[in-house]
Design a protein around this motif. Structure first.
Motif, short mmCIF file in Angstrom:
data_model
loop_
_atom_site.label_atom_id
_atom_site.label_comp_id
_atom_site.label_asym_id
_atom_site.label_seq_id
_atom_site.Cartn_x
_atom_site.Cartn_y
_atom_site.Cartn_z
N LYS A 151 0.80 -1.22 0.00
CA LYS A 151 0.00 0.00 0.00
C LYS A 151 0.84 1.27 0.00
CE LYS A 151 -3.99 -1.96 2.34
NZ LYS A 151 -4.83 -1.94 3.56
N GLU A 152 2.14 1.14 0.22
CA GLU A 152 3.00 2.32 0.29
C GLU A 152 3.12 3.00 -1.06
OE1 GLU A 152 6.79 2.04 2.42
OE2 GLU A 152 6.06 0.11 3.18
N GLU A 153 3.16 4.33 -1.02
CA GLU A 153 3.39 5.10 -2.23
C GLU A 153 4.77 4.75 -2.79
OE1 GLU A 153 3.68 9.73 -3.61
OE2 GLU A 153 2.46 9.24 -1.86
N GLY A 154 4.84 4.47 -4.05
CA GLY A 154 6.11 4.15 -4.68
C GLY A 154 6.46 2.67 -4.70
N CYS A 155 5.63 1.83 -4.09
CA CYS A 155 5.88 0.38 -4.12
C CYS A 155 5.37 -0.17 -5.44
CB CYS A 155 5.19 -0.32 -2.96
SG CYS A 155 5.45 -2.11 -2.97
N LEU A 156 6.26 -0.75 -6.22
CA LEU A 156 5.90 -1.36 -7.50
C LEU A 156 5.60 -2.84 -7.35
CD1 LEU A 156 8.66 0.34 -9.67
CD2 LEU A 156 6.27 1.07 -9.38
N MET A 157 6.28 -3.48 -6.38
CA MET A 157 6.10 -4.91 -6.14
C MET A 157 6.64 -5.23 -4.75
SD MET A 157 7.65 -8.22 -8.16
CE MET A 157 9.32 -7.76 -7.84
N TYR A 158 5.94 -6.12 -4.06
CA TYR A 158 6.43 -6.61 -2.77
C TYR A 158 5.87 -8.00 -2.58
CZ TYR A 158 8.10 -6.51 2.00
OH TYR A 158 8.79 -6.77 3.15
N GLU A 159 6.72 -9.00 -2.70
CA GLU A 159 6.29 -10.40 -2.58
C GLU A 159 7.23 -11.13 -1.63
OE1 GLU A 159 3.49 -11.44 -3.83
OE2 GLU A 159 3.12 -9.77 -5.21
N VAL A 160 6.65 -12.04 -0.85
CA VAL A 160 7.42 -12.87 0.07
C VAL A 160 7.17 -14.32 -0.31
CG1 VAL A 160 7.80 -13.52 2.48
CG2 VAL A 160 7.20 -11.15 1.91
N PHE A 161 8.24 -15.09 -0.45
CA PHE A 161 8.17 -16.49 -0.84
C PHE A 161 8.86 -17.37 0.20
CE2 PHE A 161 8.44 -13.82 -4.58
CZ PHE A 161 7.40 -14.28 -5.37
N GLN A 162 8.37 -18.59 0.33
CA GLN A 162 9.06 -19.62 1.11
C GLN A 162 9.39 -20.74 0.13
OE1 GLN A 162 6.72 -21.54 4.19
NE2 GLN A 162 8.55 -22.16 5.29
N THR A 163 10.65 -21.13 0.07
CA THR A 163 11.01 -22.16 -0.90
C THR A 163 10.45 -23.51 -0.48
OG1 THR A 163 13.16 -22.53 0.13
CG2 THR A 163 13.10 -20.94 -1.64
N LYS A 164 9.94 -24.25 -1.45
CA LYS A 164 9.30 -25.53 -1.18
C LYS A 164 10.30 -26.60 -0.75
CE LYS A 164 5.22 -24.99 -4.04
NZ LYS A 164 4.40 -25.58 -5.10
N ASN A 165 11.49 -26.59 -1.34
CA ASN A 165 12.45 -27.65 -1.05
C ASN A 165 13.33 -27.35 0.16
OD1 ASN A 165 13.85 -25.62 -2.35
ND2 ASN A 165 15.22 -27.01 -3.44
N ASN A 166 13.24 -26.13 0.71
CA ASN A 166 14.03 -25.77 1.88
C ASN A 166 13.21 -24.79 2.73
OD1 ASN A 166 16.05 -25.34 3.71
ND2 ASN A 166 17.36 -24.15 2.35
N PRO A 167 12.36 -25.31 3.62
CA PRO A 167 11.40 -24.45 4.32
C PRO A 167 12.01 -23.40 5.24
CG PRO A 167 11.30 -26.70 5.14
CD PRO A 167 12.20 -26.71 3.95
N VAL A 168 13.31 -23.48 5.52
CA VAL A 168 13.94 -22.42 6.33
C VAL A 168 14.25 -21.19 5.49
CG1 VAL A 168 14.98 -24.07 7.93
CG2 VAL A 168 16.36 -23.16 6.06
N GLU A 169 14.14 -21.31 4.15
CA GLU A 169 14.52 -20.21 3.26
C GLU A 169 13.31 -19.40 2.81
OE1 GLU A 169 17.73 -19.88 -0.16
OE2 GLU A 169 16.03 -21.11 -0.78
N PHE A 170 13.40 -18.09 3.03
CA PHE A 170 12.38 -17.14 2.61
C PHE A 170 13.04 -16.12 1.69
CE2 PHE A 170 11.01 -18.84 6.63
CZ PHE A 170 9.66 -19.06 6.44
N ILE A 171 12.31 -15.70 0.68
CA ILE A 171 12.83 -14.73 -0.27
C ILE A 171 11.84 -13.58 -0.39
CG2 ILE A 171 13.57 -14.32 -2.66
CD1 ILE A 171 14.15 -17.38 -2.79
N VAL A 172 12.33 -12.38 -0.19
CA VAL A 172 11.53 -11.17 -0.38
C VAL A 172 12.04 -10.51 -1.66
CG1 VAL A 172 10.88 -8.90 0.53
CG2 VAL A 172 11.20 -10.85 2.10
N ILE A 173 11.12 -10.24 -2.57
CA ILE A 173 11.46 -9.48 -3.78
C ILE A 173 10.59 -8.24 -3.76
CG2 ILE A 173 11.54 -9.43 -6.30
CD1 ILE A 173 11.91 -12.47 -6.22
N ASP A 174 11.25 -7.09 -3.74
CA ASP A 174 10.51 -5.84 -3.72
C ASP A 174 11.09 -4.88 -4.74
OD1 ASP A 174 12.86 -5.31 -2.28
OD2 ASP A 174 11.86 -4.25 -0.66
#
Length: 94
Positions: free
Chosen positions: A32-55
């Motif tokens: 919802k922030e002004e200027g945010c084009l993309m903000y996604e959070v992922f958890q990898t299926k093969n390694n559940p301790v790994e999270f990836i934020v792409i913004d």
């Protein structure tokens, strides 16, 4: 010029659910922030301790405003207790 980043978080093995819940608290507010084009959070299926934020942000001013948002400050002040490793990357579109 837009800024796009990928940030990898590795949760401590006994803190996967806690880090996941904390990361989820950043999604709605960030999108919802002004200027945010993309903000996604992922958890990898093969390694559940790994999270990836792409913004992606319109510019440095938008990213700096994000750093001062309530949800970001809540995250940054609490994630270290659940996190074993963090690896940020700034990405360039080809």
């Amino acid at each position: 010029m837009s800024i796009t980043r990928q940030i990898i978080f590795l949760a401590k093995k006994d803190c996967i659910n806690e880090l996941k819940a904390l990361l989820k608290t950043t999604i709605e507010g960030s999108k919802k922030e002004e200027g945010c084009l993309m903000y996604e959070v992922f958890q990898t299926k093969n390694n559940p301790v790994e999270f990836i934020v792409i913004d992606s942000w319109e510019n440095e001013e938008a990213l700096n405003a994000h750093y001062e948002s309530e949800h970001y400050l809540h995250f940054i002040n609490n994630f270290q207790q659940y996190n074993a490793h963090i690896e940020p990357f700034e990405l360039e579109v080809l």
